[in-house]
Write a protein that holds these residues in place. Sequence first.
Motif: not given
Length: 748
Positions: A45-51, A56-58, A301-305
């Motif tokens: 997973l590739i997540a873009a954030t503010e900075n 993340y590889t589950p 967050l995953n399904e377990n939060s």
Amino acid sequence: MKKLVPFLALIFGLGLNAQIISSSKWTDLFSYNNVLCIREDAGKLIAATENGIFYYTPSSGEITKLSKANGLHEVKISAFDYNAETKIGLVGYINGTMDVITPDGITYVVDIPLATGYTGSKKINHISITGNQAVISVGYGISIFNLDKKEFGDSSFFINAGVFEAAKESVIKDNKVYAITSTGIKTHEINVTIPIYSEWTTVAAGTFNNIDIENGNISYSSATQAFYGDGTTFTPVSQSFSNVKDIAVTPQNIIIADQNSVSALTLTGTPVKNYTSPEVLNTAWFSNSQIYAGSYLAGILNENSQSFKPDGPYSNRSYKINLLKDKIWVSTGVRENRYNHPQIDPRNLGFYFFNGKEWIYPSYFINNPIAFNVLDAVANPSNDKEVFLANYVFTTGKGFFKMNYNETSKDFDFVKFYPTPNDFYNRPVGFTYDDKSNLFASAAFYYPAATMGIYYYDRSADSFISKGINAGAAQKPIFYEGKLWIPAPRNNTFAVVDTKGTTSFSDDTDYVLSESNGLPSGGNGTLSVAIGNTGDAWIGTDNGLRVLPNASSEIANSPKLEPIIIEQNGLGEELFRDAQVLQIEVDSGNQKWVSIDGGGVFYLNPSGEKTFLHFTKENSPLPTNSATDIKVDNKTGKVYFVTLDGIVVYQGDAVNVTENFGDVLVYPNPVVYANYKGNVKIKGLAEKTNIRITDAAGNLVHQAVARGGYYEWDLNFKGKRVASGIYFVLMTNADGTDKATAKIAVVN
């Protein structure tokens, strides 16, 4: 455009082989909580954030990050997309620039076309990649970007009856653009008539916010409803929503992120899975039959939060930093209008804490009705679990707070609030501890004369006592040799309080310096102060820099402050003349780090007459050109640069400089001209080091005196580069009681 492959080797790849992104000198302390967009490549997973961006590889739990500290060119990301087939990602920024991320490196794109006459925001609202093309949604409309050429097409914006029409989000399907405008979704072929607004066809009238496409399947949404279709016919999904934040389409699914929930559906709108989040959401993704939610405050967050993100502060907004042992405290408050009014962030932030292992945000600040504008957060050097805050507001909550860190809960317990009287006056600014761990504080607009206030914490009475000084407002004080040194940002003065080594105000002697003492004429206030290792006070003003030699002893003698004069083209010039000197920090080698408002950070030799480094947002990972604070950890040599857009850390060379030598290191070594054309650096020296460099025959080719534990040799002798060979460095400390040697191999 310019292309950058950062420092050692930036390897960016999201294929089957794991890649490592590395940096030699810089690291970031950015927050990765606020996830704006999620994409995927081969289970990563590739997540873009503010900075920055994190991966993340589950399946393995691995998390890595990419930011301005190791490859990106900007902060404040506003849009992102990634094509897993071509391995190309596009990052859009609030300032209108972009980064193109490929396995070969990162290309910075600054030549985004602006329509003639357009003067609005340059922010990139949205990016959507289809094949080798991307549509960029901006305030004037849309632009088409060619990914293989890394350039924009011609005339791609559009205008509505002479008014620029913003595109919220857009996608490409079959050489057509589908753009969300203020009146609905409009479409047009990518051809020469695309700039003409009247040529666009409305496919869905109404108010819409989000659109996405994958393999020709288009989905879009309003705040309460979502639709799917082929570009001509669209069908509403059966679910309704409260506040849709984002919509994403994969080859198999439609993913709809509502404010606190996620719905995964088939491409024909059939519900597959739902998730309810304890956090406010921005976006979501569906992978391997699992929902992943991009939150505003807790990363992915995953399904377990469970939360997944790189460790970092709660948010990027930062103002002052305090270091003690291996712990860090960061305050978030800001003043504006000539250091007068509080600038309260709508997130109502307090302070961030690093306990030596992880970043912690006190739960006390979450959903607290008190208005927080914390200008300083300091720990008691005798008990670092005890923390005091200075809250600069005009409402309930103005005053000092005491909190205790609870190691069991990894949280802070509120202990006591000490309000300062008179709502508009007595505004807490900053703290310092003396050499006996007594706490002093400064306050602006001390009642009733609107002058500078000094507070002392009486531990036995558990209360603050105060007095006023005839100086303008106040900055954070520092303590040196029994005295408090306090800049005054609201008029051209500077205050010094001789405490006589006591906590009683009755025996104090107060000194107030002004223009008659040499502060720059025409200034409106002093902003910063630092004491050099030789006892000189460096005072930063909004109109230049002044130095008071032998400050502690001379302050009582009606002293004259001195400018630093440097030679420019054979003429004497005052260092930082007319500049606002925001912050000054001294490292263990007596070198000075100086932050200039809008001018970046300068690293100066002990006298200030030579500049070693000059960092700006253009040539370094600094988020902005105005660092509000600088701190040096002399044990590690790390230099912390604090800005309102986040914190970055530079690995400096001055580490615990003493009268004797440390671990002497020469680098690079050997010096191969084909690979490196800069100076040879020598660190680990004594505070004062006599240096002689000879060739293999013993002939002297260079000699110098180095101060501050560090030296650079330009490899020149009599104006020319030395010949290839082995050179010997012979070194002694100031009194000759310690010696060191080194060898340098030169290959021309």
